[in-house]
Design an enzyme around this catalytic site. Structure first.
Site, mmCIF file in Angstrom:
data_model
loop_
_atom_site.group_PDB
_atom_site.id
_atom_site.type_symbol
_atom_site.label_atom_id
_atom_site.label_comp_id
_atom_site.label_asym_id
_atom_site.label_seq_id
_atom_site.Cartn_x
_atom_site.Cartn_y
_atom_site.Cartn_z
ATOM 1 N N GLU A 199 28.786 36.153 22.426
ATOM 2 C CA GLU A 199 28.322 37.302 21.726
ATOM 3 C C GLU A 199 29.422 37.953 20.935
ATOM 4 O O GLU A 199 29.091 38.396 19.623
ATOM 5 C CB GLU A 199 27.599 38.406 22.729
ATOM 6 C CG GLU A 199 26.050 37.836 23.167
ATOM 7 C CD GLU A 199 26.332 36.968 24.286
ATOM 8 O OE1 GLU A 199 27.390 36.369 24.635
ATOM 9 O OE2 GLU A 199 25.132 36.180 24.465
ATOM 10 N N GLU A 209 31.389 39.559 36.225
ATOM 11 C CA GLU A 209 31.149 40.766 35.490
ATOM 12 C C GLU A 209 30.987 41.975 36.102
ATOM 13 O O GLU A 209 30.346 42.153 37.348
ATOM 14 C CB GLU A 209 29.757 40.823 34.734
ATOM 15 C CG GLU A 209 29.488 41.839 33.779
ATOM 16 C CD GLU A 209 30.465 42.038 32.819
ATOM 17 O OE1 GLU A 209 31.059 43.514 32.591
ATOM 18 O OE2 GLU A 209 30.924 41.133 31.947
ATOM 19 N N LEU A 210 31.629 43.013 35.712
ATOM 20 C CA LEU A 210 31.898 44.130 36.406
ATOM 21 C C LEU A 210 30.817 45.433 36.096
ATOM 22 O O LEU A 210 30.235 45.970 36.984
ATOM 23 C CB LEU A 210 33.278 44.925 36.320
ATOM 24 C CG LEU A 210 33.548 46.187 36.964
ATOM 25 C CD1 LEU A 210 33.506 46.225 38.477
ATOM 26 C CD2 LEU A 210 34.944 46.726 36.616
ATOM 27 N N THR A 239 37.536 41.018 39.518
ATOM 28 C CA THR A 239 38.398 39.949 39.486
ATOM 29 C C THR A 239 39.736 40.367 39.741
ATOM 30 O O THR A 239 40.751 39.864 39.955
ATOM 31 C CB THR A 239 38.157 38.858 38.322
ATOM 32 O OG1 THR A 239 38.165 39.635 37.038
ATOM 33 C CG2 THR A 239 36.637 38.415 38.450
ATOM 34 N N ASP A 270 39.092 43.514 27.150
ATOM 35 C CA ASP A 270 39.373 44.770 26.931
ATOM 36 C C ASP A 270 40.730 45.144 26.532
ATOM 37 O O ASP A 270 41.729 44.744 27.358
ATOM 38 C CB ASP A 270 39.136 45.850 28.123
ATOM 39 C CG ASP A 270 39.124 47.483 27.546
ATOM 40 O OD1 ASP A 270 39.742 47.725 26.512
ATOM 41 O OD2 ASP A 270 38.640 48.273 28.210
ATOM 42 N N GLY A 293 34.894 38.435 33.081
ATOM 43 C CA GLY A 293 34.188 39.165 32.153
ATOM 44 C C GLY A 293 33.315 38.441 31.248
ATOM 45 O O GLY A 293 33.582 38.621 29.953
#
Length: 282
Positions: free
Chosen positions: A256, A112-113, A152, A174, A89
Site C-alpha cells: 500500500e 504488526e504492532l 519485533t 517509520d 511492520g
C-alpha cells in the site's frame, strides 16, 4: 431521540456484520473501518502476549492447511512446514498477499504492532481464503499467509528459532526523523544482530523506503564498518542483481505504501542484504 451513528459505532457495527457472514459470502474488509495512526511507539507498554520460545507458539491456528492430523485420534500432531518469510511492520498486508501466490508452499507471517491494522489483515486473509477455496491443488490459495500482533523490536527471537527465516522484509518503516528518535528505528546494530540470528545463511533482508536519509542509515548499519560486527554477518546484494529478484518487484509495486509513493511521484530507495555464513570461532 438518537442521532446518526458516529464513526466508532459504524466501525463496530461493520466488524460485527463481517464476523457473522458465512464463509462462502465473505467480502474483503474495507480499510476505512480500520484506520489508525500511521505509526506506533515501539517503546510503549502495549500489554502484548508473546510466546516464551518459538516452540510454545501454536502455528496450527495460523496455518491449519499445513497442520498434520493424527488420524488415530483426530488431533493435530505437528506442522508440515515452518514459517520462512517475515514481513516486519506488515501494514495492511499487501506484501504477504502478493507473495502468497509467488511462493504457495512457503509460510509467511506479517508482524504488526497496531491493533486496528492487524484486525484488517486478519479479516483480509480470512476473506481471501474463503473466496479461493479449491481442491485442485494441495493447498488452496492464501492458506500460507497469516499475521499477528507483536513488537519485533522486543520479541523477534521469541517467534523464530536460529536460522529459521529465508527472507525478512522491512518495507517503508517509520523514519523517525528527529535524532533523539533514531533509537526507535527498526534497523540498528542490535536489531541487525537479531535479524542475523533468525535468518539462515544465504537468507535475505529486503528494505525499501521513500526517505533517502533512512535508506542510507539502513545501508550503513547492515554494511557496517571494518571494526563492526555487521560486516561479518551481512553483505549487500549489488543493485544490478535486484532486477532478477521477483521479490523486489513485488515489494516495489504491491504494498500500500509503495502504491502511495507511486501515486505521489516519489522515489523509492531499495537495498537488499544477504546473510553470510556463520563466522568460525577463533
Amino acid at each position: 431521540m438518537t442521532g446518526p451513528p458516529n464513526k466508532r459505532q459504524k466501525r463496530e457495527d461493520y466488524k460485527k456484520a463481517q464476523a457473522s457472514i458465512q464463509d462462502g459470502n465473505v467480502a474483503l474488509p474495507k480499510k476505512k473501518f480500520y484506520r489508525q495512526r500511521a505509526h506506533a511507539n515501539p517503546f510503549s507498554d502495549h500489554l502484548l502476549a508473546y510466546p516464551v520460545s518459538p516452540q510454545e507458539l501454536d502455528w496450527t491456528s495460523h496455518y491449519p492447511a499445513f497442520a498434520q492430523l493424527d488420524h488415530a485420534n483426530g488431533t493435530v500432531s505437528r506442522m508440515t512446514h515452518e514459517v520462512e518469510i517475515a514481513d516486519i511492520g506488515c501494514g495492511f498486508g499487501g506484501l504477504i498477499v502478493a507473495l502468497s501466490r509467488l511462493f504457495p508452499e512457503t509460510l509467511m507471517l506479517g508482524m504488526e504492532l497496531r491493533a486496528q491494522v492487524l484486525d484488517y489483515v486478519i479479516g483480509r486473509v480470512a476473506a481471501l481464503r474463503a473466496q479461493n477455496q479449491s481442491t485442485e491443488t494441495q493447498h488452496s490459495p492464501y492458506q500460507n499467509i497469516s499475521a499477528l500482533r507483536t513488537n519485533t523490536m522486543k520479541f523477534l527471537p521469541n517467534y523464530f528459532r536460529q536460522g529459521q527465516l529465508s527472507k525478512i522484509f522491512l518495507c517503508f518503516p517509520d523514519p523517525h526523523f528527529k535524532q533523539r528518535k533514531h533509537k526507535a528505528r527498526i534497523v540498528s546494530a542490535q536489531l541487525n544482530a537479531e535479524y542475523a540470528f533468525v535468518t539462515k545463511p544465504g537468507g535475505m533482508v529486503y528494505t525499501i523506503t521513500d526517505v533517502e536519509e533512512l535508506h542510507q542509515w539502513m545501508a550503513k548499519h547492515f554494511e557496517g564498518d571494518e571494526a563492526g560486527d555487521a560486516r561479518e554477518l551481512w553483505e549487500r546484494v549489488p543493485d544490478t542483481d535486484l532486477h532478477e529478484d521477483p521479490c523486489v518487484k513485488v515489494m516495489s509495486e504491491e504494498t500500500e505504501e509503495s502504491k502511495k509513493v507511486t501515486r505521489n511521484g516519489g522515489k523509492k530507495f531499495i537495498a537488499v542484504f544477504r546473510r553470510k555464513p556463520n563466522p568460525e570461532w577463533p
